[in-house]
Write a protein that holds these residues in place. Sequence first.
Motif, PDB file in Angstrom:
ATOM      1  N   PRO A   1      20.713  35.577   9.807  1.00 13.61           N
ATOM      2  CA  PRO A   1      19.821  36.691   9.465  1.00 13.61           C
ATOM      3  C   PRO A   1      18.909  36.393   8.281  1.00 13.61           C
ATOM      4  CG  PRO A   1      22.022  37.513   9.943  1.00 13.61           C
ATOM      5  CD  PRO A   1      22.120  36.015   9.945  1.00 13.61           C
ATOM      6  N   GLU A   2      19.436  35.692   7.264  1.00 18.30           N
ATOM      7  CA  GLU A   2      18.612  35.405   6.081  1.00 18.30           C
ATOM      8  C   GLU A   2      17.578  34.307   6.338  1.00 18.30           C
ATOM      9  OE1 GLU A   2      22.732  33.445   5.427  1.00 18.30           O
ATOM     10  OE2 GLU A   2      21.906  35.295   6.273  1.00 18.30           O
ATOM     11  N   GLU A   3      17.594  33.723   7.535  1.00 18.41           N
ATOM     12  CA  GLU A   3      16.581  32.728   7.904  1.00 18.41           C
ATOM     13  C   GLU A   3      15.463  33.327   8.752  1.00 18.41           C
ATOM     14  OE1 GLU A   3      18.974  28.570   8.442  1.00 18.41           O
ATOM     15  OE2 GLU A   3      19.527  30.143   9.867  1.00 18.41           O
ATOM     16  N   PHE A   4      15.584  34.616   9.110  1.00 17.14           N
ATOM     17  CA  PHE A   4      14.700  35.184  10.128  1.00 17.14           C
ATOM     18  C   PHE A   4      13.234  35.171   9.708  1.00 17.14           C
ATOM     19  CE2 PHE A   4      12.579  38.476  12.569  1.00 17.14           C
ATOM     20  CZ  PHE A   4      13.050  38.240  13.856  1.00 17.14           C
ATOM     21  N   ALA A   5      12.909  35.698   8.534  1.00 17.59           N
ATOM     22  CA  ALA A   5      11.508  35.744   8.103  1.00 17.59           C
ATOM     23  C   ALA A   5      10.942  34.339   7.913  1.00 17.59           C
ATOM     24  CB  ALA A   5      11.370  36.556   6.814  1.00 17.59           C
ATOM     25  N   THR A   6      11.774  33.432   7.403  1.00 18.24           N
ATOM     26  CA  THR A   6      11.327  32.047   7.223  1.00 18.24           C
ATOM     27  C   THR A   6      10.997  31.410   8.566  1.00 18.24           C
ATOM     28  OG1 THR A   6      12.666  31.804   5.222  1.00 18.24           O
ATOM     29  CG2 THR A   6      11.967  29.781   6.321  1.00 18.24           C
ATOM     30  N   MET A   7      11.883  31.594   9.566  1.00 12.06           N
ATOM     31  CA  MET A   7      11.643  31.018  10.880  1.00 12.06           C
ATOM     32  C   MET A   7      10.462  31.689  11.582  1.00 12.06           C
ATOM     33  SD  MET A   7      13.556  28.479  11.109  1.00 12.06           S
ATOM     34  CE  MET A   7      12.971  28.100  12.766  1.00 12.06           C
ATOM     35  N   THR A   8      10.281  32.976  11.327  1.00 12.65           N
ATOM     36  CA  THR A   8       9.091  33.654  11.852  1.00 12.65           C
ATOM     37  C   THR A   8       7.835  33.027  11.262  1.00 12.65           C
ATOM     38  OG1 THR A   8      10.325  35.729  12.090  1.00 12.65           O
ATOM     39  CG2 THR A   8       7.929  35.878  12.119  1.00 12.65           C
ATOM     40  N   GLY A   9       7.890  32.678   9.977  1.00 13.27           N
ATOM     41  CA  GLY A   9       6.764  32.007   9.339  1.00 13.27           C
ATOM     42  C   GLY A   9       6.496  30.643   9.933  1.00 13.27           C
TER      43      GLY A   9
ATOM     44  N   ILE B   1       4.186  30.702   6.626  1.00  5.97           N
ATOM     45  CA  ILE B   1       5.371  30.003   6.117  1.00  5.97           C
ATOM     46  C   ILE B   1       5.734  30.483   4.714  1.00  5.97           C
ATOM     47  CG2 ILE B   1       6.173  27.784   5.241  1.00  5.97           C
ATOM     48  CD1 ILE B   1       4.977  26.425   7.549  1.00  5.97           C
ATOM     49  N   ILE B   2       4.753  30.513   3.825  1.00  5.26           N
ATOM     50  CA  ILE B   2       5.044  30.799   2.421  1.00  5.26           C
ATOM     51  C   ILE B   2       5.465  32.256   2.219  1.00  5.26           C
ATOM     52  CG2 ILE B   2       4.013  30.941   0.113  1.00  5.26           C
ATOM     53  CD1 ILE B   2       2.310  28.485   0.915  1.00  5.26           C
ATOM     54  N   LEU B   3       4.788  33.193   2.870  1.00  8.08           N
ATOM     55  CA  LEU B   3       5.130  34.597   2.664  1.00  8.08           C
ATOM     56  C   LEU B   3       6.475  34.949   3.287  1.00  8.08           C
ATOM     57  CD1 LEU B   3       1.670  36.377   3.045  1.00  8.08           C
ATOM     58  CD2 LEU B   3       2.763  35.405   1.033  1.00  8.08           C
ATOM     59  N   GLY B   4       6.790  34.364   4.462  1.00 10.48           N
ATOM     60  CA  GLY B   4       8.103  34.599   5.056  1.00 10.48           C
ATOM     61  C   GLY B   4       9.207  34.041   4.179  1.00 10.48           C
TER      62      GLY B   4
ATOM     63  N   LEU C   1       2.771  44.715   0.233  1.00  8.99           N
ATOM     64  CA  LEU C   1       1.807  45.470  -0.575  1.00  8.99           C
ATOM     65  C   LEU C   1       0.901  44.553  -1.391  1.00  8.99           C
ATOM     66  CD1 LEU C   1       4.036  48.417  -1.838  1.00  8.99           C
ATOM     67  CD2 LEU C   1       1.990  48.608  -0.420  1.00  8.99           C
ATOM     68  N   PHE C   2       1.479  43.548  -2.034  1.00 12.94           N
ATOM     69  CA  PHE C   2       0.681  42.682  -2.907  1.00 12.94           C
ATOM     70  C   PHE C   2      -0.356  41.897  -2.109  1.00 12.94           C
ATOM     71  CE2 PHE C   2      -0.109  38.660  -5.126  1.00 12.94           C
ATOM     72  CZ  PHE C   2      -0.588  39.148  -6.336  1.00 12.94           C
ATOM     73  N   PHE C   3       0.095  41.182  -1.081  1.00 11.86           N
ATOM     74  CA  PHE C   3      -0.840  40.345  -0.329  1.00 11.86           C
ATOM     75  C   PHE C   3      -1.700  41.169   0.609  1.00 11.86           C
ATOM     76  CE2 PHE C   3       2.429  37.371  -1.726  1.00 11.86           C
ATOM     77  CZ  PHE C   3       1.633  36.367  -2.263  1.00 11.86           C
ATOM     78  N   GLY C   4      -1.177  42.315   1.082  1.00 11.68           N
ATOM     79  CA  GLY C   4      -2.008  43.220   1.865  1.00 11.68           C
ATOM     80  C   GLY C   4      -3.152  43.783   1.038  1.00 11.68           C
TER      81      GLY C   4
ATOM     82  N   MET D   1      -1.360  37.308   6.546  1.00 11.42           N
ATOM     83  CA  MET D   1      -0.051  37.033   7.142  1.00 11.42           C
ATOM     84  C   MET D   1       1.071  37.846   6.514  1.00 11.42           C
ATOM     85  SD  MET D   1      -0.538  35.238   9.706  1.00 11.42           S
ATOM     86  CE  MET D   1       1.158  34.926  10.101  1.00 11.42           C
ATOM     87  N   SER D   2       0.763  38.698   5.561  1.00 11.50           N
ATOM     88  CA  SER D   2       1.771  39.651   5.073  1.00 11.50           C
ATOM     89  C   SER D   2       2.251  40.551   6.208  1.00 11.50           C
ATOM     90  CB  SER D   2       1.204  40.490   3.928  1.00 11.50           C
ATOM     91  OG  SER D   2      -0.008  41.113   4.301  1.00 11.50           O
ATOM     92  N   PHE D   3       1.427  40.690   7.259  1.00  8.97           N
ATOM     93  CA  PHE D   3       1.848  41.523   8.394  1.00  8.97           C
ATOM     94  C   PHE D   3       3.081  40.956   9.083  1.00  8.97           C
ATOM     95  CE2 PHE D   3      -0.448  38.433  11.041  1.00  8.97           C
ATOM     96  CZ  PHE D   3       0.351  38.383  12.175  1.00  8.97           C
ATOM     97  N   ALA D   4       3.297  39.630   9.017  1.00  7.60           N
ATOM     98  CA  ALA D   4       4.411  39.009   9.726  1.00  7.60           C
ATOM     99  C   ALA D   4       5.759  39.481   9.200  1.00  7.60           C
ATOM    100  CB  ALA D   4       4.311  37.484   9.630  1.00  7.60           C
ATOM    101  N   ILE D   5       5.812  39.927   7.942  1.00  8.21           N
ATOM    102  CA  ILE D   5       7.067  40.423   7.373  1.00  8.21           C
ATOM    103  C   ILE D   5       7.528  41.679   8.099  1.00  8.21           C
ATOM    104  CG2 ILE D   5       8.165  41.229   5.233  1.00  8.21           C
ATOM    105  CD1 ILE D   5       6.123  39.513   3.701  1.00  8.21           C
ATOM    106  N   SER D   6       6.579  42.402   8.722  1.00 10.09           N
ATOM    107  CA  SER D   6       6.953  43.628   9.439  1.00 10.09           C
ATOM    108  C   SER D   6       7.882  43.336  10.616  1.00 10.09           C
ATOM    109  CB  SER D   6       5.701  44.362   9.926  1.00 10.09           C
ATOM    110  OG  SER D   6       4.974  43.584  10.870  1.00 10.09           O
ATOM    111  N   PHE D   7       7.813  42.125  11.197  1.00  7.29           N
ATOM    112  CA  PHE D   7       8.735  41.774  12.281  1.00  7.29           C
ATOM    113  C   PHE D   7      10.179  41.760  11.776  1.00  7.29           C
ATOM    114  CE2 PHE D   7       4.813  39.668  13.907  1.00  7.29           C
ATOM    115  CZ  PHE D   7       4.708  40.386  15.091  1.00  7.29           C
ATOM    116  N   ALA D   8      10.379  41.221  10.569  1.00  5.07           N
ATOM    117  CA  ALA D   8      11.720  41.212   9.991  1.00  5.07           C
ATOM    118  C   ALA D   8      12.200  42.635   9.722  1.00  5.07           C
ATOM    119  CB  ALA D   8      11.730  40.393   8.707  1.00  5.07           C
TER     120      ALA D   8
END
Length: 438
Positions: A140-148, A287-290, A304-307, A342-349
Amino acid sequence: MERNVEQDRESVKKRYSRRWAIWGIMALAFMVVFFHRLAVGVVRDDLVASFGLSDGAFGTLASMYFFAYMLMQIPVGMLADSLGARVIVSAGVALSGVGSLLFAFAPSEAWLYPARFLVGLSVATVFVSILKIISQWFLPEEFATMTGYTNFLGNLGGLLAQTPLAWLVVLFTWRGTFAGIGVFSLVLAFCCYRIIRNSPEDAGLPPLVEEGGKGGGAKDLLPALAEVFRSRGLFASSMVNAMFVGTYFALAGAWGVPFLNAVYGFDKTRAANHVVLLILGAMFGGIILGWFSDRLGRRRPPILFFGGIYLVLWALLIFWPGGRLPEGILKPYLFAMGFSCMSFAISFAVVKEVNAPRFAGMAVSVLNVWGFLSMALLSPAIGVLLDHFSAGAPLEIAYQRSFWVCFLAVAAGFVCAFFVPETRCRNVYVPRVPAPPR
């Protein structure tokens, strides 16, 4: 006892090595998805020369992919949770090859639309299935990274749909190039079927995550879908995803090259080289934001910051006097736009973490619906506005006025980001308990 420990170690090693082959072949399929998603902007002039398309007709053609992709999201989520990724990805990639061949040999404009629709319909199987695979083969803690990582390789496919595609079109014509990608897709579909396994259990290995990879029977899918729609923060996460990703693809996939050609006088290759910077920004941003979100242990602050940066960059394009940013800042500007988007990709997590793990595919697919609806509407909207404004204004002003729709969309997405639930990078799903009978 020692023998059992050694067997467990071998099992873990096999499991961890196998997952990279499975993810890798699916990431390659996702590169094909992005190639199709962005390629039409580069061959716009060739299509206009062959079929006489207007701006509105071209925008509609670009949107056919996104309408089809959107329509398939919820069915794909259900199929990913029930049948699994192996079958639907293999079939989808094969069908995309057929659609690409149909596009390549289209005898008239009327054939282009169903061909692009078929491609969008078929490649819609890939991304949701990748995230489903990640939820079963990775922690689970790899999910956002792998999405990136997944978005990085997907955008690499988009990168190939810029300058390299422009070169290929010169060498082999647009028809020959799309025929080639069609044949490649058919071969890739065969490889997907041979390599992909839906979960570690399907490969004869113990599960890596709790709750396994099975989403339940068909009778469970509709109640699960209803629960996904009621999940906390779904609307806010969907709007962030939709508004950010829709505006990015309107620029990267359809109007970036024509905009640079019309406003700055760049030829096709030079314009594509600049759009490459937008895509490179998205590749590294994914990659970096995930990774940053996973390491920070937070979801909402990075969005919020990158958006906010992404919103400011669109504001510059909209409010710059004369509608033409200085040519000297274009490259860093486009890179920063792709990165921050790409801050939007965090929404998948986020949506995965507020829903039951066994229905991760369905949760992601519901989120994706709104993103692709946004993509489907924004590209033709810009085309219609350009047809209207270009009649009585210079092209740079016409584009500036037309891009207002993108600025307003990003502003709406940024406001919604304040309401995205904070999961702290862990599953916070709480099953709904039926009310006791009176």
